[in-house]
Design a protein around this motif. Structure first.
Motif, PDB file in Angstrom:
ATOM      1  N   GLU A   1       0.803  -1.231   0.000  1.00 41.68           N
ATOM      2  CA  GLU A   1       0.000   0.000   0.000  1.00 41.68           C
ATOM      3  C   GLU A   1       0.830   1.273   0.000  1.00 41.68           C
ATOM      4  O   GLU A   1       0.281   2.384  -0.010  1.00 41.68           O
ATOM      5  CB  GLU A   1      -0.956   0.012   1.207  1.00 41.68           C
TER       6      GLU A   1
ATOM      7  N   THR B   1       4.678  -7.737  -3.076  1.00 44.85           N
ATOM      8  CA  THR B   1       3.391  -8.085  -3.694  1.00 44.85           C
ATOM      9  C   THR B   1       2.547  -8.934  -2.752  1.00 44.85           C
ATOM     10  O   THR B   1       1.531  -9.508  -3.154  1.00 44.85           O
ATOM     11  CB  THR B   1       3.619  -8.825  -5.024  1.00 44.85           C
TER      12      THR B   1
ATOM     13  N   THR C   1      -2.071  -8.078  -6.949  1.00 48.86           N
ATOM     14  CA  THR C   1      -1.726  -7.803  -8.343  1.00 48.86           C
ATOM     15  C   THR C   1      -1.444  -6.328  -8.600  1.00 48.86           C
ATOM     16  O   THR C   1      -0.522  -5.985  -9.359  1.00 48.86           O
ATOM     17  CB  THR C   1      -2.854  -8.286  -9.276  1.00 48.86           C
ATOM     18  N   ASN C   2      -2.220  -5.426  -7.993  1.00 48.54           N
ATOM     19  CA  ASN C   2      -2.047  -4.013  -8.343  1.00 48.54           C
ATOM     20  C   ASN C   2      -0.717  -3.437  -7.878  1.00 48.54           C
ATOM     21  O   ASN C   2      -0.321  -2.349  -8.302  1.00 48.54           O
ATOM     22  CB  ASN C   2      -3.229  -3.162  -7.855  1.00 48.54           C
TER      23      ASN C   2
ATOM     24  N   GLN D   1       2.053  -2.526 -10.687  1.00 49.80           N
ATOM     25  CA  GLN D   1       2.134  -1.262 -11.418  1.00 49.80           C
ATOM     26  C   GLN D   1       3.329  -0.439 -10.954  1.00 49.80           C
ATOM     27  O   GLN D   1       3.918   0.330 -11.735  1.00 49.80           O
ATOM     28  CB  GLN D   1       0.832  -0.463 -11.260  1.00 49.80           C
ATOM     29  N   LYS D   2       3.702  -0.592  -9.704  1.00 52.16           N
ATOM     30  CA  LYS D   2       4.866   0.153  -9.205  1.00 52.16           C
ATOM     31  C   LYS D   2       6.148  -0.275  -9.915  1.00 52.16           C
ATOM     32  O   LYS D   2       7.044   0.555 -10.124  1.00 52.16           O
ATOM     33  CB  LYS D   2       4.989  -0.031  -7.689  1.00 52.16           C
TER      34      LYS D   2
ATOM     35  N   LYS E   1       1.974 -12.633 -14.932  1.00 52.53           N
ATOM     36  CA  LYS E   1       1.661 -11.257 -14.539  1.00 52.53           C
ATOM     37  C   LYS E   1       2.921 -10.508 -14.118  1.00 52.53           C
ATOM     38  O   LYS E   1       3.109  -9.336 -14.443  1.00 52.53           O
ATOM     39  CB  LYS E   1       0.649 -11.256 -13.385  1.00 52.53           C
TER      40      LYS E   1
END
Length: 229
Positions: free
Chosen positions: A119, A139, A151-152, A155-156, A186
């Motif tokens: 986060e 992750t 999963t998001n 993006q970092k 992924k």
């Protein structure tokens, strides 16, 4: 494309086969990842500088310490004393001491990294981004193996690659958490430099470390289409 690097997480290895597994992996991987937990930053205790010294007896590879601790300065001193090649600290506990610790690590001839929880946005590391040698993207939530993949957080990795290209930064990008057959495709799409592999991706695949390694590399190549040569 630069060589894909793998860094096994020794917290998840079979400790009763310590020498056997490390000796086999010495010729296969690029470094070893060693989690150091203090029971405060995360509610768990794990490996220590003493363990790093034991690994040194059977491996010539670079060792990367991931500090999941409340007081990183205390641990940095110990890791410098034993000449641990990579010292990686959570950015969430570095406010007010980041520059001092990074400089201290570099002055000792070692490499400094920062670690971001799922986060934590990457703008938190902008003040030191030009000074660090590695950025580790979690992750999963830190502290326990076998958690659900977030999963998001990938993006970092994409954003850090773009920043590195734009500004000619020198850091490596590493991902940590559930690197396995289910998630390899992924992760590879995001494109980290270093994959940390643990129980679900490597050590838990077989009782034999050679079989586990062969299964992991087969899984990786099948899911990503990438060569490990």
């Amino acid at each position: 494309m630069d060589k894909i690097q793998f860094s096994p997480s020794l917290m998840t290895m079979n400790l009763d086969k310590f020498k056997e597994e490390i000796s086999f992996l010495n010729s296969k991987v690029d470094s070893f990842h060693i989690d150091v937990m203090d029971g405060h930053y995360v509610k768990n205790l794990s490996l220590s500088p003493w363990f790093i010294q034991e690994v040194r007896k059977v491996s010539h590879l670079p060792l990367s310490a991931h500090l999941m601790v409340d007081k990183p300065d205390y641990w940095v001193d110990q890791l410098i004393d034993i000449n641990c090649e990579w010292i990686c600290m959570h950015i969430e506990v570095l406010n007010g001491i980041a520059f001092r610790l990074i400089d201290q690590i570099h002055e000792a001839g070692l490499k400094a990294g920062v670690v971001l929880n799922p986060e934590t946005p990457i703008d938190v590391i902008y003040p030191v981004i030009d000074k660090v040698d590695k950025i580790t993207i979690m992750t999963v939530d830190p502290g326990f193996a076998g958690q659900k993949f977030i999963t998001n957080a990938l993006q970092k990795i994409v954003d850090l690659k773009e920043l590195r290209h734009m500004h000619d930064y020198h850091y490596l990008i590493e991902m940590d958490g559930s690197s396995n057959r289910q998630n390899f495709k992924k992760i590879a799409a995001a494109g980290p430099d270093i994959y940390i592999v643990g129980r679900s991706g490597l050590f838990g695949l077989s009782e034999s470390i050679e079989t586990s390694w062969n299964l992991m590399t087969k899984d990786f190549q099948e899911m990503t289409g990438l060569s490990l040569q």
